[in-house]
Design a protein around this motif. Structure first.
Motif, PDB file in Angstrom:
ATOM      1  N   ALA A  64       0.729  -1.396  -0.006  1.00  0.00           N
ATOM      2  CA  ALA A  64      -0.009  -0.090   0.005  1.00  0.00           C
ATOM      3  C   ALA A  64       1.010   1.332  -0.101  1.00  0.00           C
ATOM      4  O   ALA A  64       1.776   1.289   0.847  1.00  0.00           O
ATOM      5  CB  ALA A  64      -1.046   0.043   1.228  1.00  0.00           C
TER       6      ALA A  64
ATOM      7  N   ASP B 108      -4.761   1.077  -5.828  1.00  0.00           N
ATOM      8  CA  ASP B 108      -3.746   1.867  -4.912  1.00  0.00           C
ATOM      9  C   ASP B 108      -3.328   3.289  -5.505  1.00  0.00           C
ATOM     10  O   ASP B 108      -3.228   3.968  -4.521  1.00  0.00           O
ATOM     11  CB  ASP B 108      -2.391   0.686  -5.015  1.00  0.00           C
ATOM     12  CG  ASP B 108      -1.471   1.151  -3.976  1.00  0.00           C
ATOM     13  OD1 ASP B 108      -1.874   1.803  -2.795  1.00  0.00           O
ATOM     14  OD2 ASP B 108      -0.187   1.129  -4.331  1.00  0.00           O
TER      15      ASP B 108
ATOM     16  N   ARG C 154      -4.767   5.058   3.996  1.00  0.00           N
ATOM     17  CA  ARG C 154      -4.568   3.376   3.852  1.00  0.00           C
ATOM     18  C   ARG C 154      -5.818   2.881   4.387  1.00  0.00           C
ATOM     19  O   ARG C 154      -6.417   1.877   3.805  1.00  0.00           O
ATOM     20  CB  ARG C 154      -3.706   2.797   4.954  1.00  0.00           C
ATOM     21  CG  ARG C 154      -2.301   2.714   4.355  1.00  0.00           C
ATOM     22  CD  ARG C 154      -1.448   1.746   5.551  1.00  0.00           C
ATOM     23  NE  ARG C 154      -0.904   2.388   6.520  1.00  0.00           N
ATOM     24  CZ  ARG C 154      -0.076   3.395   6.647  1.00  0.00           C
ATOM     25  NH1 ARG C 154       0.783   3.744   5.649  1.00  0.00           N
ATOM     26  NH2 ARG C 154      -0.036   3.867   7.813  1.00  0.00           N
TER      27      ARG C 154
END
Lengths: 91, 163, 109
Positions: B100, B150, B108
């Motif tokens: 991540a 992401d 996150r």
């Protein structure tokens, strides 16, 4: 039409209840009960339209929040109880 | 203090939308009293720091939501196919740690929530390095490894970054 | 015009019910807890969106629609949290997932 939607949601709720009452591990049951809860919210909303009483939406709104808090509370309890014992195995 | 005012104002707006009675002075005052009480409790609980949202995030959020909604529709189709046609779309459960690239906790959290919200993938654990994801099939995990989501979340977070 | 709107909302309601039934069937059909989690995810996301969206089309621009939108917003904010907490608790308790590498078990039916 709303009646058909209500009926359909009821079928889903019944299936979730059957799944929850089948033998299995506790997490499967919580999952099924969680699904039952969210379908209840949808059912209350659709039922409010069926009976033309939009006040039902307030109940649905409250139920959506209560359901979430309830699931988290049950999970906390299960986590604490299962912290010592090993879980039932899947099937 | 400015956060408190924002919280109180948005709570009162929320109350107004839910009540729908905008003509009775007594009801409006009662609503004001209850929002004031909730704001006071939030202040006593010291949770206001969690509300510090970067202002730019609000502007970029609608675009991200639109993209996420399309992804959710696609993922739903995929899972429903696998439910009804197990012979043609077999499942292959996969679990993997994925990197991540977000810098903040908020970023996150948005990434992990987006993963879980798209059916077929669930974020199980999360830490500084990445996310542990369980996927219904090897394909959806490979998709996530492609890191399109992401990058989008990272861009949502800091405004540039990613591609 | 209202016929078109009715048609749209009926399609959405029926689609939502279909997704709900699909998710429930998946709950029975998938082999282990973690895969069933994905089936439940279908009913929590698009099924709820379609049913509430169909009702919204019926309600038009009104406070009722705003309430429906809030219900959807709450469901979409809370359901990933609940799924994540459930999966994490199960994994912590030692409930191992069945993964494709070792074997590919057929569905239970």
């Amino acid at each position: 039409m709303f009646a058909a939607a209500c009926l359909g949601i009821l079928v889903v709720m019944a299936l979730a209840l059957v799944r929850a009452s089948l033998p299995g591990n506790v997490y499967d049951r919580i999952l099924a009960i969680n699904m039952f809860g969210t379908k209840t919210v949808l059912f209350i909303a659709a039922y409010g339209f069926l009976t033309e009483r939009p006040d039902f939406l307030d109940i649905a709104l409250t139920y959506a929040l209560i359901n979430f808090i309830g699931i988290i509370a049950v999970l906390k309890l299960v986590e604490r109880v299962a912290g010592t014992a090993s879980p039932e195995t899947d099937e | 203090m400015i956060h408190l005012l924002w919280l109180g104002a948005s709570l009162y707006g929320f109350w107004l939308l839910l009540s729908g009675h905008w003509d009775s002075g007594l009801l409006l005052a009662l609503g004001g009293a209850s929002t004031a009480l909730v704001t006071l409790m939030a202040w006593r609980m010291q949770r206001l720091d969690a509300l510090s949202f970067p202002a730019g995030l609000w502007r970029r959020l609608p675009g991200y939501w639109a993209w996420l909604f399309v992804e959710i529709i696609k993922a739903n189709q995929d899972v429903v196919r696998r439910i009804w046609q197990p012979a043609r779309f077999p499942i292959s459960p996969t679990m993997a740690w994925l990197p991540a690239s977000q810098k903040t906790d908020l970023g996150r959290a948005i990434y992990a929530n987006s993963i879980t919200l798209t059916p077929g993938t669930v974020a199980i654990e999360i830490d500084e390095r990445g996310v542990l994801v369980h996927g219904l099939s090897a394909e959806v995990i490979a998709d996530l490894r492609g890191a399109a989501m992401d990058r989008r979340v990272t861009r949502l977070e800091d405004g540039e970054g990613g591609a | 015009m209202s016929l078109v709107l009715d048609l749209v909302s009926w399609t959405m309601l029926l689609g939502g019910v279909f997704l709900g039934v699909s998710g429930a069937v998946g709950l029975f059909r998938f082999p282990d807890f973690y895969t069933r989690l994905h089936a439940a995810g279908v009913t929590d996301t698009l099924c709820a969106a379609l049913i509430l969206g169909g009702l919204m089309v019926q309600a038009g621009w009104s406070l009722v629609s705003i309430k429906l939108a809030f219900i959807l917003l709450f469901l979409w904010y809370t359901s990933p949290t609940a799924s994540h907490a459930l999966a994490k608790a199960a994994l912590r308790a030692g409930l191992g997932p069945r993964l494709a590498e070792k074997e590919n078990p057929p569905s239970k039916s």
